[in-house]
Design a protein around this motif. Structure first.
Motif, PDB file in Angstrom:
ATOM      1  N   GLN A 319      15.698   1.485  -1.985  1.00  0.00           N
ATOM      2  CA  GLN A 319      14.610   1.415  -1.010  1.00  0.00           C
ATOM      3  C   GLN A 319      13.635   0.291  -1.341  1.00  0.00           C
ATOM      4  OE1 GLN A 319      12.956   5.359  -1.068  1.00  0.00           O
ATOM      5  NE2 GLN A 319      14.712   6.284  -0.024  1.00  0.00           N
ATOM      6  N   ARG A 323      12.779  -3.161   0.897  1.00  0.00           N
ATOM      7  CA  ARG A 323      11.420  -3.528   1.311  1.00  0.00           C
ATOM      8  C   ARG A 323      11.070  -4.950   0.869  1.00  0.00           C
ATOM      9  NH1 ARG A 323      10.252   1.980   0.057  1.00  0.00           N
ATOM     10  NH2 ARG A 323       9.623   1.400  -2.058  1.00  0.00           N
ATOM     11  N   ARG A 326      12.497  -7.378   3.318  1.00  0.00           N
ATOM     12  CA  ARG A 326      11.749  -7.404   4.572  1.00  0.00           C
ATOM     13  C   ARG A 326      10.430  -8.166   4.421  1.00  0.00           C
ATOM     14  NH1 ARG A 326      12.841  -1.747   5.032  1.00  0.00           N
ATOM     15  NH2 ARG A 326      10.607  -1.353   4.796  1.00  0.00           N
ATOM     16  N   GLN A 327       9.889  -8.146   3.206  1.00  0.00           N
ATOM     17  CA  GLN A 327       8.649  -8.873   2.940  1.00  0.00           C
ATOM     18  C   GLN A 327       8.884 -10.354   2.669  1.00  0.00           C
ATOM     19  OE1 GLN A 327       6.984  -6.750  -0.384  1.00  0.00           O
ATOM     20  NE2 GLN A 327       6.827  -4.814   0.751  1.00  0.00           N
TER      21      GLN A 327
END
Length: 411
Positions: A319, A323, A326-327
């Motif tokens: 997870q 993330r 995506r950042q």
């Protein structure tokens, strides 16, 4: 006998004479009898043995068994140094009956077979000794002992909840045995942990369940780097006294992190690789460490207190890594040291999307590593190097470090 009766007929205790075939992953060899596959412990390839079935029914595809009599011995067979090793006895060791050099040769066969079968790669690898044991004995600095109904500490039989009370364990470090844990009755405990760390000098004994877990210190010194760590006595640390040093030295040499680079440490534990990377990338660089265990993260944050370029995040690696992507966060180098189940398809896919110039994968299971290697190959990376270390002598376990780089960097 009806078909239904045959399906439920237990073969446990049945004995056959078999010719032993190749070593297999898991500490056993493969044999066959009347079309059935038998995974045989306490045997060696090329031997002829009497095998006693320990698990299986008449219609099972494979059975498990112990070599209870050796009719034709392999030249690499030796007398087990531990009296608790052998058929029906302690399950802690797999290879006490095998000469140490041949144990490593068998483990290398397993590593090569897993990479060929799961990753489609032919790898040339030898299993290397790790400094710090005594001819394969007295290396285990962290031992968890089970406790029987009478409070006696011991180890479990192979694939069993039965506990064998012992008065010594030859792979345990001497400080573990000298702690007196094996001479004590542990009433009201289900287990007891013993940790022989660098600090304190005496081994730490922790009854389970515990009211308060003491802390221990570890010092790691390589030819180019040194670091000091503090952690809970029941926290994760490498069990072989030479393992942490060996792994850090190899990872730093292979990744060659440069000042100002960004590094990612996945399954970071208490920060072993994170601190080594931090000193390499310097104050202008950055290290992000991801770990799922809250207590390990607390210890890691404390260990990295003098390294402001290190950030710890607690959470599941899959997870957290998703993330990060995506950042838009990238990394120059990555280290991952997952549990025995490996990183898995999703983590491997996200790793390749980071476009790191090098990835070092530290693995305690060659099958999981080979499987994940296939995922990384599909994602555009190639295997640059592979080394295997005998960090668990007398057992079937082997530690591997694989280093990957993008295919484009290989020309």
């Amino acid at each position: 006998m009806s078909e239904d009766q045959a399906a439920t007929t237990e073969l446990v205790g049945v004995e056959w004479v078999v010719d032993v075939g190749n070593i297999a992953h898991g500490g056993h060899c493969v044999a066959r009898h009347d079309g059935r596959v038998i995974f045989v412990r306490h045997a060696l390839p090329g031997e002829r043995v009497r095998v006693r079935v320990t698990e299986g029914r008449a219609t099972d595809r494979f059975l498990r068994g112990d070599a209870v009599e050796v009719l034709t011995a392999a030249p690499q067979r030796v007398t087990a140094p531990c009296r608790y090793a052998g058929p029906g006895a302690c399950g802690g060791c797999d290879f006490q009956h095998v000469a140490l050099s041949h144990q490593r040769a068998l483990k290398a066969v397993v590593v090569r077979e897993q990479f060929q079968r799961l990753a489609g790669l032919d790898v040339d690898v030898e299993v290397e000794a790790v400094p710090g044991d005594a001819d394969g004995l007295r290396w285990r600095t962290r031992v968890e002992l089970a406790v029987d109904g009478g409070g006696r500490p011991g180890l479990r039989r192979h694939r069993s909840h039965d506990i064998i009370a012992i008065d010594d364990c030859l792979i345990a470090a001497e400080r573990v045995v000298d702690s007196g844990v094996l001479d004590t009755v542990w009433t009201g405990c289900r287990a007891v942990d013993v940790v022989a760390a660098d600090h304190p000098r005496d081994a730490v004994v922790v009854p389970v369940p515990e009211k308060r877990v003491p802390r221990v210190g570890q010092r790691v010194e390589t030819s180019t780097w040194s670091g000091t760590f503090e952690l809970s006595a029941r926290g994760f640390w490498q069990v072989h006294p030479g393992a942490a040093r060996t792994y850090v030295e190899h990872v730093l040499a292979e990744l060659a992190p440069q000042p100002g680079e960004r590094a990612l440490d996945l399954y970071a534990g208490v920060g072993l690789f994170a601190l080594a990377l931090a000193d390499a990338v310097g104050p202008q660089g950055a290290v992000l460490a991801v770990e799922g265990d809250h207590r390990a993260v607390d210890d890691g944050v404390a260990n990295a207190a003098e390294h402001p370029q290190v950030e710890f995040r607690v959470g599941r690696v899959d997870q957290a890594l998703h993330r990060l992507l995506r950042q838009g966060i990238s990394a120059d180098v990555v280290v991952l040291d997952p549990p025995r189940t490996g990183a898995g398809r999703a983590v491997a896919a996200d790793l390749t999307a980071l476009s790191a110039r090098a990835i070092a994968y530290v693995a305690c299971d060659p099958a999981a590593l080979a499987r994940d290697t296939a995922y990384l190959l599909k994602g555009g990376y190639r295997l640059r190097s592979l080394r295997a270390f005998d960090a668990f002598p007398m057992t079937h376990h082997v530690e591997c470090i694989a280093v990957f780089e993008p295919v484009r960097s290989g020309g």
